[in-house]
Write a protein that holds these residues in place. Structure first.
Motif, mmCIF file in Angstrom:
data_model
loop_
_atom_site.group_PDB
_atom_site.id
_atom_site.type_symbol
_atom_site.label_atom_id
_atom_site.label_comp_id
_atom_site.label_asym_id
_atom_site.label_seq_id
_atom_site.Cartn_x
_atom_site.Cartn_y
_atom_site.Cartn_z
ATOM 1 N N THR A 138 0.896 -1.124 0.038
ATOM 2 C CA THR A 138 -0.009 0.209 -0.278
ATOM 3 C C THR A 138 1.074 1.323 0.049
ATOM 4 O OG1 THR A 138 -0.091 0.139 2.568
ATOM 5 C CG2 THR A 138 -1.893 -1.136 1.265
ATOM 6 N N PRO A 196 2.920 3.786 -2.249
ATOM 7 C CA PRO A 196 3.224 4.352 -3.623
ATOM 8 C C PRO A 196 4.537 4.094 -4.048
ATOM 9 C CG PRO A 196 1.661 5.587 -2.545
ATOM 10 C CD PRO A 196 2.077 5.086 -1.517
ATOM 11 N N ASP A 236 6.058 1.421 -6.699
ATOM 12 C CA ASP A 236 6.772 2.118 -7.865
ATOM 13 C C ASP A 236 8.347 1.506 -8.200
ATOM 14 O OD1 ASP A 236 6.363 3.931 -10.152
ATOM 15 O OD2 ASP A 236 8.134 4.781 -9.310
ATOM 16 N N GLN A 287 -6.576 -1.332 -2.070
ATOM 17 C CA GLN A 287 -5.559 -0.471 -1.943
ATOM 18 C C GLN A 287 -4.364 -0.395 -2.823
ATOM 19 O OE1 GLN A 287 -4.677 1.392 1.993
ATOM 20 N NE2 GLN A 287 -5.853 0.168 2.946
ATOM 21 N N LEU A 326 -2.248 1.563 -7.175
ATOM 22 C CA LEU A 326 -1.126 1.744 -7.220
ATOM 23 C C LEU A 326 -0.126 0.906 -8.098
ATOM 24 C CD1 LEU A 326 -0.316 1.873 -3.102
ATOM 25 C CD2 LEU A 326 -1.192 3.708 -4.851
ATOM 26 N N HIS A 340 -1.217 2.239 -11.857
ATOM 27 C CA HIS A 340 -0.588 3.487 -11.901
ATOM 28 C C HIS A 340 0.936 3.514 -12.222
ATOM 29 C CE1 HIS A 340 0.332 7.888 -11.477
ATOM 30 N NE2 HIS A 340 1.552 7.552 -10.889
ATOM 31 N N SER A 341 1.842 2.622 -11.388
ATOM 32 C CA SER A 341 3.130 2.432 -11.797
ATOM 33 C C SER A 341 3.235 1.652 -13.013
ATOM 34 C CB SER A 341 3.755 1.477 -10.590
ATOM 35 O OG SER A 341 5.080 1.567 -10.921
#
Length: 206
Positions: free
Chosen positions: A52, A54, A58, A81, A85, A88-89
């Protein structure tokens, strides 16, 4: 090939980790406790922390070619959660391929149109929390441009590979009762290796 693995110390994730290392792939693996690493290998770069975070997610994904998630719920909302993330990564680093382990509860019902198995009598579980978390993963992934696959085993006891695994897209094969952790991991590994079942949930059982 370099793969990011989430849930690398879990029952399925640890076996997938072994398989990809044996195949000669490099691995970025996220674990919560360094003392729980299943083995040491020069092919594996360990990241310690929570899915969880970010920044940590990444770091794990950066530089990889594809992603595998064996994260489970552990009675928490880690899955719901973590998946935004991870997505997005992946998009940030232009990585398109992800394979995850889900649950048979999020497959389509064979007998009640428009419902998932966990919403019907096909599922024997009284609690729907885990299925709802996995459903969030499915609904989130299918609204992206990623090349995703969700492998959905039914009852999942510990055990080695037995073979003769049956699979079907988006539903559980008829009369499917169980499948071992070993065969689930092998199925996941082959899905990664051969780039199969893109944009599908796959029900697996004996």
């Amino acid at each position: 090939m370099k793969i990011a693995i989430f849930g690398a110390t879990g029952r399925v994730g640890s076996k997938v980790l072994e398989m990809v290392v044996h195949e000669g792939w490099e691995v970025h693996a996220l674990i919560r406790d360094r003392s729980r690493t299943p083995f040491d290998s020069e092919a594996v770069q360990w990241y310690i922390g929570d899915a969880t975070s970010p920044e940590l997610v990444d770091q794990v994904i950066k530089g990889c070619d594809l992603v595998f998630s064996g994260l489970n719920t552990d009675k928490t909302d880690t899955l719901s959660q973590a998946i935004p993330l991870i997505i997005h990564s992946m998009q940030k680093h232009q990585i398109s391929r992800i394979v995850t382990i889900g649950t048979a509860g999020i497959l389509d019902s064979r007998y009640e149109e428009g419902k998932y198995r966990f919403q019907t009598s096909e599922s024997k579980r009284k609690s729907t929390f885990a299925a709802e978390e996995h459903l969030t993963v499915y609904q989130t992934l299918k609204n992206t441009d990623l090349r995703w696959t969700i492998i959905c085993p039914t009852y999942l006891p510990d055990g080695e590979e037995q073979g003769n695994v049956r699979h079907e897209m988006n539903v559980l094969p008829e009369e499917g009762k169980k499948i071992t952790v070993g065969d689930t991991a092998r199925f996941a590994f082959h899905t990664l290796l051969y780039d199969q079942f893109v944009h599908n949930r796959v029900g697996i059982c004996y």
